[in-house]
Each structure stands twice: as C-alpha cells, then as structure tokens.
Design a protein around this motif. Structure first.
Motif, PDB file in Angstrom:
ATOM      1  N   ARG A 304       0.818  -1.214   0.000  1.00 52.62           N
ATOM      2  CA  ARG A 304       0.000   0.000   0.000  1.00 52.62           C
ATOM      3  C   ARG A 304       0.856   1.269   0.000  1.00 52.62           C
ATOM      4  NH1 ARG A 304      -5.448  -0.448   1.071  1.00 52.62           N
ATOM      5  NH2 ARG A 304      -6.191  -2.503   1.697  1.00 52.62           N
ATOM      6  N   GLU A 305       2.051   1.174   0.552  1.00 53.68           N
ATOM      7  CA  GLU A 305       2.896   2.360   0.587  1.00 53.68           C
ATOM      8  C   GLU A 305       3.301   2.819  -0.811  1.00 53.68           C
ATOM      9  OE1 GLU A 305       5.780  -1.040   1.846  1.00 53.68           O
ATOM     10  OE2 GLU A 305       3.621  -0.712   1.611  1.00 53.68           O
ATOM     11  N   ASP A 306       3.188   1.915  -1.806  1.00 55.47           N
ATOM     12  CA  ASP A 306       3.541   2.267  -3.178  1.00 55.47           C
ATOM     13  C   ASP A 306       2.391   2.921  -3.944  1.00 55.47           C
ATOM     14  OD1 ASP A 306       6.041   1.193  -2.806  1.00 55.47           O
ATOM     15  OD2 ASP A 306       5.557  -0.742  -3.705  1.00 55.47           O
ATOM     16  N   VAL A 307       1.165   2.801  -3.432  1.00 56.40           N
ATOM     17  CA  VAL A 307      -0.002   3.239  -4.200  1.00 56.40           C
ATOM     18  C   VAL A 307       0.047   4.727  -4.555  1.00 56.40           C
ATOM     19  CG1 VAL A 307      -2.520   3.520  -4.156  1.00 56.40           C
ATOM     20  CG2 VAL A 307      -1.483   1.363  -3.438  1.00 56.40           C
ATOM     21  N   PRO A 308       0.327   5.645  -3.614  1.00 54.50           N
ATOM     22  CA  PRO A 308       0.345   7.066  -3.989  1.00 54.50           C
ATOM     23  C   PRO A 308       1.372   7.397  -5.072  1.00 54.50           C
ATOM     24  CG  PRO A 308       0.221   6.834  -1.609  1.00 54.50           C
ATOM     25  CD  PRO A 308       0.507   5.470  -2.150  1.00 54.50           C
ATOM     26  N   LEU A 309       2.588   6.872  -4.941  1.00 59.46           N
ATOM     27  CA  LEU A 309       3.625   7.146  -5.936  1.00 59.46           C
ATOM     28  C   LEU A 309       3.264   6.519  -7.276  1.00 59.46           C
ATOM     29  CD1 LEU A 309       6.361   8.401  -6.543  1.00 59.46           C
ATOM     30  CD2 LEU A 309       7.435   6.270  -5.776  1.00 59.46           C
ATOM     31  N   LEU A 310       2.742   5.304  -7.246  1.00 51.38           N
ATOM     32  CA  LEU A 310       2.337   4.636  -8.473  1.00 51.38           C
ATOM     33  C   LEU A 310       1.185   5.384  -9.139  1.00 51.38           C
ATOM     34  CD1 LEU A 310       2.598   2.259 -10.386  1.00 51.38           C
ATOM     35  CD2 LEU A 310       1.198   0.906  -8.816  1.00 51.38           C
ATOM     36  N   PHE A 311       0.243   5.852  -8.327  1.00 56.54           N
ATOM     37  CA  PHE A 311      -0.882   6.619  -8.867  1.00 56.54           C
ATOM     38  C   PHE A 311      -0.384   7.918  -9.501  1.00 56.54           C
ATOM     39  CE2 PHE A 311      -4.438   9.685  -8.214  1.00 56.54           C
ATOM     40  CZ  PHE A 311      -5.343   9.093  -9.089  1.00 56.54           C
ATOM     41  N   ALA A 312       0.554   8.579  -8.841  1.00 57.31           N
ATOM     42  CA  ALA A 312       1.121   9.809  -9.399  1.00 57.31           C
ATOM     43  C   ALA A 312       1.766   9.545 -10.753  1.00 57.31           C
ATOM     44  CB  ALA A 312       2.151  10.399  -8.437  1.00 57.31           C
ATOM     45  N   HIS A 313       2.502   8.449 -10.847  1.00 62.11           N
ATOM     46  CA  HIS A 313       3.145   8.088 -12.112  1.00 62.11           C
ATOM     47  C   HIS A 313       2.098   7.822 -13.193  1.00 62.11           C
ATOM     48  CE1 HIS A 313       6.489   6.252 -14.483  1.00 62.11           C
ATOM     49  NE2 HIS A 313       5.501   5.540 -14.995  1.00 62.11           N
ATOM     50  N   LEU A 314       1.052   7.083 -12.841  1.00 68.26           N
ATOM     51  CA  LEU A 314       0.009   6.742 -13.810  1.00 68.26           C
ATOM     52  C   LEU A 314      -0.783   7.971 -14.237  1.00 68.26           C
ATOM     53  CD1 LEU A 314      -1.232   3.440 -12.138  1.00 68.26           C
ATOM     54  CD2 LEU A 314      -0.080   3.613 -14.350  1.00 68.26           C
ATOM     55  N   VAL A 315      -1.054   8.882 -13.302  1.00 66.03           N
ATOM     56  CA  VAL A 315      -1.789  10.100 -13.639  1.00 66.03           C
ATOM     57  C   VAL A 315      -0.967  10.978 -14.573  1.00 66.03           C
ATOM     58  CG1 VAL A 315      -2.603  12.290 -12.683  1.00 66.03           C
ATOM     59  CG2 VAL A 315      -3.302  10.144 -11.652  1.00 66.03           C
ATOM     60  N   LEU A 376       2.546  16.441  -8.643  1.00 59.60           N
ATOM     61  CA  LEU A 376       1.583  15.494  -8.088  1.00 59.60           C
ATOM     62  C   LEU A 376       2.165  14.634  -6.969  1.00 59.60           C
ATOM     63  CD1 LEU A 376      -1.268  14.440  -8.220  1.00 59.60           C
ATOM     64  CD2 LEU A 376      -0.569  12.845 -10.011  1.00 59.60           C
ATOM     65  N   PRO A 377       3.406  14.128  -7.065  1.00 54.24           N
ATOM     66  CA  PRO A 377       3.937  13.353  -5.936  1.00 54.24           C
ATOM     67  C   PRO A 377       3.973  14.154  -4.635  1.00 54.24           C
ATOM     68  CG  PRO A 377       5.270  12.995  -7.888  1.00 54.24           C
ATOM     69  CD  PRO A 377       4.330  14.115  -8.213  1.00 54.24           C
ATOM     70  N   ASP A 378       4.275  15.461  -4.728  1.00 54.29           N
ATOM     71  CA  ASP A 378       4.291  16.293  -3.526  1.00 54.29           C
ATOM     72  C   ASP A 378       2.884  16.474  -2.964  1.00 54.29           C
ATOM     73  OD1 ASP A 378       6.981  16.525  -3.850  1.00 54.29           O
ATOM     74  OD2 ASP A 378       6.914  18.503  -4.781  1.00 54.29           O
ATOM     75  N   ARG A 379       1.897  16.625  -3.870  1.00 58.38           N
ATOM     76  CA  ARG A 379       0.515  16.750  -3.403  1.00 58.38           C
ATOM     77  C   ARG A 379       0.067  15.480  -2.700  1.00 58.38           C
ATOM     78  NH1 ARG A 379      -2.851  18.400  -8.483  1.00 58.38           N
ATOM     79  NH2 ARG A 379      -0.941  18.573  -9.694  1.00 58.38           N
ATOM     80  N   LEU A 380       0.448  14.325  -3.278  1.00 62.74           N
ATOM     81  CA  LEU A 380       0.063  13.059  -2.657  1.00 62.74           C
ATOM     82  C   LEU A 380       0.752  12.890  -1.301  1.00 62.74           C
ATOM     83  CD1 LEU A 380       0.104  10.727  -5.773  1.00 62.74           C
ATOM     84  CD2 LEU A 380      -1.876  11.469  -4.481  1.00 62.74           C
ATOM     85  N   ALA A 381       1.996  13.317  -1.207  1.00 63.75           N
ATOM     86  CA  ALA A 381       2.700  13.246   0.074  1.00 63.75           C
ATOM     87  C   ALA A 381       1.990  14.111   1.111  1.00 63.75           C
ATOM     88  CB  ALA A 381       4.151  13.686  -0.093  1.00 63.75           C
TER      89      ALA A 381
END
Length: 431
Positions: A304-315, A376-381
C-alpha cells in the motif's frame, strides 16, 4: 508550419547562403555551419532534423562528419553534396548508411526532393523511437514504488537479464507480470532480438503447431530465436500444449517432419498464485524445467505504501497521453487510494487514473487549491501526511488504532511517518 530542421554544412560562403535560401523558401528551418567541427557540437542526440553537407571541406570532410554522426545515431539522414571526383566516395558512403548524394552543380528541385524524403524518414524514425520510449516507460510502471518487495525485484533485473535460465513469474491478475518479463528482456543481450508473447489460455490445440512450433516464419519459438519466448498463463495451458512445451524447453529444438530445428530461446512464463496450490495446474515435468527461478509480483494490497507514488506516475502518464491537465486531488480520492484493496492491482489503478484525469469520477476536484501548483507526488505526500495526522487525532492519539484505521501495516506506518517528517509526540497531543 516548418517542413523540418536542416543542418547545412558548407565551407563555400556563397553556396552556403544560396543553398540556405533555397531550403528556407521550401519551408525548412535551416541552421548553417561553415565547417564540420562546429556542426558536430550542435548536432546532439536530440537533434530532430537532417544534415546536408559538402564532402570536400578543410579540417574535416563531409564523409568523416557522416561517419561520426552515424555512430551517434544511425537513423539520422545525411545528404552528401559532392564534386565530380567524389562520386565514388559518396556511393561508398551510401553503402555505409548515408541517405543520399547530389553532384555539383545540383538541381534545386533535386535537393528539395532529397531533403523532403529524408525528413519523412527522420520523422518516422523519431516516432518509432518515442513509441519505444513510451513502451519502456509503461513497462517501468510495474516496479514503481519503494516497498521492499518491489525494490528487491528491481535489484534482481540486472542479474537475471543475461542469465540464460528460464523464469516463472507468479502473481495475481494485473500485477504487471508481463511488464516485469519485458524489463528483464530489455535489460540483457537478448533485447536486440524479439520478445514473442504467447497467450497459453487462448491457444487452441489445433493451432499449437502452426502458431508456436512451425519451423519457419516469425511467430512462436522460431520468431523468438535468440530472444525471449513469453508464455503467459502457463497454468491455463492445455495438456497437449504443456507436453509440447516440455519438449521445447528440454531440447531447445522444434521437432518436425524432418530433422529437429535448434532454437536459442530464453523462456519466461507466468502463472497465477493459485497455481501453487493446484498441483495439477502445471505438469511437474514442465514446471521443474521452467522454474529455475521463481519470482512473485506482489498485489497492491501488500504494498500500500507504493499506491500514492504509483498513482502519481500513472496520472502523469495518462495526462500526457490524453492531453489533459492533472486535476486537483480531493480528500475522497486520497481516501480511496488509502482504503481500497485494488483487486485488479496496477491495471485497475491505471483505469482509475484515466477516469480521474478525464474527470469521470466524483473524486476529481474542481475547485482551485493553493497546493495544486505542486508536482503530483508532492501533493500526494501532503495528503498522506494529512491522512495520518487525521487518523491519529480521530483515535485520540492511539497509534495502534490509527494504524488500523488507515488500513496499512505497522511497518509501513512508521516508514511513512519517518519519510514525511511527522513528529508523533506532537501529533498525539490533544488539539
């Protein structure tokens, strides 16, 4: 609209000026150089045009210039302009990869025609290069993240890439098993040859010989000669197909009506994790030969810790592909990313990213937010940090309860706390 970029190399000033004017009138964006050395400095790996160069020049000839450019980028078209005495030299350069040559004095229409054809070929080569780069980027999606399991898989790729051993990749649907196989293929010496994918579950017994074991053609094992044969869903292959595959993997040859045809091929197969529990899913004789190394692609619920970064990459990838701006991420989207189990794994997350970018889900925000200017990665963080602090506050500072509320492993929780710079002593204080 420009017809394309042309780097014109000519030491004769009058001819350089007149040729540049001719190409400019034809719609080309021309940059001129009085000699080869300054042209070499300007024509780098990102140059998206063509080169027109004289052959006889001081310091460095056009032929020497061509050879250096050809080593840098074999797809870069170079048109040579020659005197009568240099025609044989130019013909030899054509054999070595030069695009075309024109004899002085050349017909202006012939130069424009040659430049136009060269530019069309250059555009096609660059388009193919971009598509390959996009494909490589898409393959990398499977291993985006910082979880220990994904980090370990990334570390193993260089060692496995040039190891002539067969692999079995296990995992749930949508975890990226084929993407991992392609990464391993691309990282090794077999990348110069083909990656042939076979959907074992969809291959009827009647087509086994023609699609997979024909000794001629560009499909199946012969098409993958010196490359990689990818057997998807080996656990769903029929018994006749498994028997033939066992023979191929053991003998590295295709049996036909005549003598066996040797095949130099690396086999990578995939299977569902359930195949481990189904003793008869893969015939033991085939399984033991394929599984020299067994890899496992973990499902998203285990990382689950990978989901935000992976989502950012996909977006980011989706926004570029769909030519849309990235919408602001709402609390609803953040909660969905944190709580959903993603049974479809990376594939399901990629579909959600597309819907998010297109504004087809309620989780895509419309109102402007000061944080929207951040990457986006910063927003997700920032959203992750807010989610952790909110969970701690909602449970009255009980860390164990907050971890349960967030639905993530304890180890992941403390990893995120450290990465996001959260002071737990401050966070646990009332108010």
């Amino acid at each position: 609209m420009s017809a394309g970029r042309v780097a014109l190399v000519e030491d004769d000033e009058d001819l350089r000026i007149s040729t540049a004017q001719l190409l400019t009138l034809a719609g080309f964006d021309v940059t001129t150089f009085p000699a080869a050395p300054p042209a070499l400095l300007a024509i780098d790996a990102y140059f998206d045009g063509i080169v027109v160069t004289d052959v006889r020049m001081p310091h460095m000839s056009g032929i020497e210039l061509f050879h250096i450019l050809n080593e840098r980028d074999a797809t870069l078209p170079v048109v040579l302009v020659t005197g009568h005495a240099d025609v044989a030299m130019a013909v030899d350069a054509i054999r070595r990869g030069a695009w075309d040559f024109l004899s002085k004095p050349f017909d202006p229409d012939a130069l424009i025609a040659a430049a136009t054809r060269a530019m069309a070929a250059r555009s096609l080569a660059l388009d193919n290069r971009r598509l390959r780069a996009q494909a490589a980027s898409a393959e990398q999606v499977a291993l985006v993240g910082n979880s220990p399991a994904v980090a370990r898989l990334r570390e193993m790729i260089p060692a496995l890439a040039n190891a002539d051993i067969d692999l079995l990749i296990e995992g749930e649907t949508g975890t990226g098993k084929e993407l991992l196989a392609r990464l391993i293929h691309r990282a090794g010496r077999r990348a110069r040859h083909r990656f042939i994918a076979v959907a074992c579950a969809a291959l009827p017994d009647a087509l086994i010989d023609s699609e997979l074991f024909a000794s001629v053609g560009d499909r199946g094992a012969i098409g993958a000669h010196r490359g990689t044969l990818f057997l998807d869903d080996i656990d769903q292959a029929s018994r006749p197909l498994q028997a033939r595959l066992t023979q191929l993997v053991e003998e590295r040859a295709i049996r036909g009506s005549r003598d066996p045809v040797p095949v130099d091929v690396r086999v990578i197969a995939t299977a569902a994790e359930e195949a481990r529990r189904a003793a008869d899913a893969v015939a033991p004789a085939l399984l033991y030969r394929l599984a020299a190394v067994r890899l496992r692609m973990p499902p998203l619920r285990e990382r689950r810790e990978d989901v935000p970064l992976l989502f950012a990459h996909l977006v980011d990838a989706s926004a570029g592909r769909l030519r849309r701006a990235v919408p602001p991420l709402t609390h609803e989207a953040r909660d969905l990313l944190a709580r959903h189990d993603w049974p479809g794994n990376v594939r399901e997350l990629a579909h959600f990213a597309d819907r998010f970018v297109l504004g087809l889900d309620d989780v895509a925000g419309d109102a402007a937010d000061p944080s929207d200017t951040l990457p986006l990665p910063d927003r997700l963080a920032a959203f992750e940090r807010d989610a952790i602090l909110s969970a701690i506050a909602a449970t009255g500072g009980e860390i164990g309860a907050a971890i349960d509320r967030l639905g993530i492993p304890r180890k992941t929780f403390y990893y995120k706390v450290q990465r996001l710079g959260i002071d737990l002593r401050t966070a646990r204080r009332p108010g």
